[in-house]
Motif scaffolding. Sequence first.
Motif, PDB file in Angstrom:
ATOM      1  N   LEU A 130       0.812  -1.214   0.000  1.00 35.64           N
ATOM      2  CA  LEU A 130       0.000   0.000   0.000  1.00 35.64           C
ATOM      3  C   LEU A 130       0.845   1.264   0.000  1.00 35.64           C
ATOM      4  O   LEU A 130       0.334   2.353  -0.259  1.00 35.64           O
ATOM      5  N   GLY A 131       2.142   1.131   0.265  1.00 35.69           N
ATOM      6  CA  GLY A 131       3.018   2.296   0.199  1.00 35.69           C
ATOM      7  C   GLY A 131       3.044   2.921  -1.178  1.00 35.69           C
ATOM      8  O   GLY A 131       3.231   4.137  -1.323  1.00 35.69           O
ATOM      9  N   GLU A 132       2.851   2.108  -2.217  1.00 38.07           N
ATOM     10  CA  GLU A 132       2.815   2.651  -3.578  1.00 38.07           C
ATOM     11  C   GLU A 132       1.654   3.625  -3.738  1.00 38.07           C
ATOM     12  O   GLU A 132       1.802   4.715  -4.307  1.00 38.07           O
ATOM     13  N   ALA A 133       0.480   3.255  -3.223  1.00 36.37           N
ATOM     14  CA  ALA A 133      -0.690   4.132  -3.320  1.00 36.37           C
ATOM     15  C   ALA A 133      -0.533   5.359  -2.432  1.00 36.37           C
ATOM     16  O   ALA A 133      -0.909   6.473  -2.817  1.00 36.37           O
ATOM     17  N   ILE A 134       0.030   5.182  -1.229  1.00 32.64           N
ATOM     18  CA  ILE A 134       0.239   6.319  -0.332  1.00 32.64           C
ATOM     19  C   ILE A 134       1.171   7.334  -0.979  1.00 32.64           C
ATOM     20  O   ILE A 134       0.908   8.543  -0.988  1.00 32.64           O
ATOM     21  N   ASN A 135       2.276   6.851  -1.550  1.00 35.79           N
ATOM     22  CA  ASN A 135       3.228   7.754  -2.205  1.00 35.79           C
ATOM     23  C   ASN A 135       2.626   8.420  -3.434  1.00 35.79           C
ATOM     24  O   ASN A 135       2.929   9.578  -3.745  1.00 35.79           O
ATOM     25  N   ASP A 136       1.755   7.705  -4.141  1.00 37.13           N
ATOM     26  CA  ASP A 136       1.072   8.300  -5.294  1.00 37.13           C
ATOM     27  C   ASP A 136       0.231   9.491  -4.849  1.00 37.13           C
ATOM     28  O   ASP A 136       0.280  10.581  -5.446  1.00 37.13           O
ATOM     29  N   ARG A 137      -0.564   9.319  -3.769  1.00 36.43           N
ATOM     30  CA  ARG A 137      -1.418  10.407  -3.303  1.00 36.43           C
ATOM     31  C   ARG A 137      -0.571  11.580  -2.816  1.00 36.43           C
ATOM     32  O   ARG A 137      -0.890  12.745  -3.064  1.00 36.43           O
ATOM     33  N   LEU A 138       0.522  11.276  -2.115  1.00 33.93           N
ATOM     34  CA  LEU A 138       1.370  12.339  -1.605  1.00 33.93           C
ATOM     35  C   LEU A 138       2.068  13.092  -2.729  1.00 33.93           C
ATOM     36  O   LEU A 138       2.211  14.319  -2.672  1.00 33.93           O
ATOM     37  N   SER A 139       2.506  12.381  -3.780  1.00 32.32           N
ATOM     38  CA  SER A 139       3.166  13.064  -4.889  1.00 32.32           C
ATOM     39  C   SER A 139       2.197  13.986  -5.611  1.00 32.32           C
ATOM     40  O   SER A 139       2.578  15.075  -6.072  1.00 32.32           O
ATOM     41  N   ARG A 140       0.926  13.610  -5.695  1.00 29.61           N
ATOM     42  CA  ARG A 140      -0.077  14.470  -6.317  1.00 29.61           C
ATOM     43  C   ARG A 140      -0.401  15.669  -5.414  1.00 29.61           C
ATOM     44  O   ARG A 140      -0.638  16.780  -5.893  1.00 29.61           O
ATOM     45  N   ALA A 141      -0.418  15.425  -4.101  1.00 32.05           N
ATOM     46  CA  ALA A 141      -0.646  16.530  -3.173  1.00 32.05           C
ATOM     47  C   ALA A 141       0.489  17.545  -3.239  1.00 32.05           C
ATOM     48  O   ALA A 141       0.284  18.737  -3.006  1.00 32.05           O
ATOM     49  N   ALA A 142       1.704  17.066  -3.579  1.00 32.82           N
ATOM     50  CA  ALA A 142       2.872  17.937  -3.632  1.00 32.82           C
ATOM     51  C   ALA A 142       3.087  18.581  -4.992  1.00 32.82           C
ATOM     52  O   ALA A 142       3.923  19.476  -5.128  1.00 32.82           O
ATOM     53  N   ALA A 143       2.354  18.136  -6.024  1.00 34.72           N
ATOM     54  CA  ALA A 143       2.591  18.609  -7.386  1.00 34.72           C
ATOM     55  C   ALA A 143       2.191  20.073  -7.541  1.00 34.72           C
ATOM     56  O   ALA A 143       1.300  20.567  -6.837  1.00 34.72           O
ATOM     57  N   PRO A 144       2.820  20.798  -8.485  1.00 32.80           N
ATOM     58  CA  PRO A 144       2.366  22.154  -8.811  1.00 32.80           C
ATOM     59  C   PRO A 144       0.886  22.141  -9.154  1.00 32.80           C
ATOM     60  O   PRO A 144       0.422  21.265  -9.884  1.00 32.80           O
TER      61      PRO A 144
END
Length: 326
Positions: A304-318
Amino acid sequence: MTICEILPATDAQDPALALLRAGQVIAIPTETVYGLAGDATNGVAVARIFEAKGRPRFNPLIAHVADMSMAESIGIFDPLSRKLAEAFWPGPLTLVVALRPDAGIHPLATAGLSTIALRMPRGFGAGLIAALGRPLAAPSANSSGKISATSAEAVRADLGEKIPLVVDAGSTPVGLESTILKVEDGGLRLLRPGGVPAEEIERVAGRPVDRHRRGNVESPGMLASHYAPGAAVRLCAGEVGPGEALLAFGPIRAKDADKALAILNLSDGGDLREAATNLFSYLKALDASGAKVIAVEPIPMQGLGEAINDRLSRAAAPRDMPLARS
């Protein structure tokens, strides 16, 4: 102004059905996050979903079904998609399949695509869809691009002036949106990681999952900037800067963590399932701390770390990036 009522799930089915049959949209609990639900065959209802969320019109919606019979009346299932549905439904897996010409899904819900994203939820939503007799379009119950809601109160705080009803079944058990998968030329393509880890899908399918993303939007959750708090998000933080809040993970802290404006730990013991459950509510709480930046400690990529990191990378995106790209 709309008066938003919160009803416990035990008392909510009849009022929810009355609103859905009238073309209204409501918030319902699922095992993933709370969904903003409307009749997927009703263009007015689907338009109200977009209006309430402020959602881009080119972003398609998931159609939620009660059973395989309803799913097969909407989509055309190849053998591999059927195998995955049998293994993971009901549950947090969405399958993108070919749309039947006579499916009755309103074109707004598919963004004009020839495919449809289908999911079979557990719990209150399943019974509601069965009673309605029609699929529900139900993206996450939050303003578009913002943090997904995992409680009824979080929904009302965000959308309470726009919808008449939130059905309350407590905190959602998975806490992440569904995994979205598409069978393409006999292979499996991951469109969005989520509540079912890709490794579990690979074990059932007997073949690898392609994680490469194209530039076009083929399913929900593919915008680069998404799930975003008001504060900026800084990933893989090894130290905490002045005035930052800290989203921690596991037992070891980033440097100067004691100076953080606020700290919440997704899982003290490093449990990824617990972290997934807490992700959105903790982001929302840290956003409310007044910090302009949320520093996020590193989180493993497996399971599930893959999905967590996906959401966080989108939250951090411009915030002005229109598409997700690999």
